[in-house]
Design an enzyme around this catalytic site. Sequence first.
Site, PDB file in Angstrom:
ATOM      1  N   ASP A  86      52.034   4.393 -28.182  1.00  0.00           N
ATOM      2  CA  ASP A  86      51.668   3.445 -29.235  1.00  0.00           C
ATOM      3  C   ASP A  86      52.322   2.076 -28.996  1.00  0.00           C
ATOM      4  O   ASP A  86      53.369   1.980 -28.378  1.00  0.00           O
ATOM      5  CB  ASP A  86      52.114   3.999 -30.593  1.00  0.00           C
ATOM      6  CG  ASP A  86      51.461   3.276 -31.751  1.00  0.00           C
ATOM      7  OD1 ASP A  86      50.426   2.612 -31.542  1.00  0.00           O
ATOM      8  OD2 ASP A  86      51.991   3.364 -32.873  1.00  0.00           O
TER       9      ASP A  86
ATOM     10  N   ASN B 173      40.124   6.796 -33.054  1.00  0.00           N
ATOM     11  CA  ASN B 173      40.002   5.523 -32.326  1.00  0.00           C
ATOM     12  C   ASN B 173      38.555   5.104 -32.096  1.00  0.00           C
ATOM     13  O   ASN B 173      38.284   3.930 -31.818  1.00  0.00           O
ATOM     14  CB  ASN B 173      40.718   5.600 -30.977  1.00  0.00           C
ATOM     15  CG  ASN B 173      42.227   5.600 -31.104  1.00  0.00           C
ATOM     16  OD1 ASN B 173      42.932   6.070 -30.214  1.00  0.00           O
ATOM     17  ND2 ASN B 173      42.764   5.080 -32.205  1.00  0.00           N
TER      18      ASN B 173
END
Length: 222
Positions: free
Chosen positions: A12, A60
């Site tokens: 991330d 996503n």
Amino acid sequence: MNELRHLAVVMDGNRRWARKNGILEKIGYLHGANTIQKVIEVCIEEGIRNLTLFAFSTENWQRPQEEVDYLFKLLKKYLDESLEKFLKNDVRFRAIGQLDRLDQNLLRNIIEFEEQTKHCKTLCVNVAISYGAKDEIVRAVKKVIDKNLDITEENITANLDISEDVDLLLRVGSASRISNFLLWQCAYAEIFFSKTLFPGLTKKECKKIIDDFKQRKRTFGK
């Protein structure tokens, strides 16, 4: 001292790293791809047998199409450029997730990469693409039912995308959550949260985190 057999990493902070450094977000992902090689090198040096990387989640897909297209273009570039290095270092590549949602050309590239490296034994790099842990568990249960097997922990585990339990889950990027990643496999994983944004992760920090894991007391509920 604990043995680290399976390291899982939530990669991330690529976009935030780019903004922090005053560069395009796309460049942040490119630097993140380079960081993957550092993590692989640490795993080889530390004798870790399994590394699972969270590359693209089922959620996503909701991001802007331009960003999604770029991420898969970057994945294809990574595959095209990495085969020789994987073979040289005896590293196996394996993709997990809802792979049927991928572009057919990219899926062929992934399957070919898996085939070329399936004999490698030093390290297995599992890349989670279009992956969500809840979805993985549902798919595993459906497989168990289709095979007319009893619904047991053992049978569900055997039908997951990846059966190996996670020893250490590393989440970089300052967030303190698991984000629907390897929920079944992380039942008794140790967790380490780092504020470092993924492109800024160094081999030195990786090894420091691994050393921290080795010194922890693991009881597995006993």
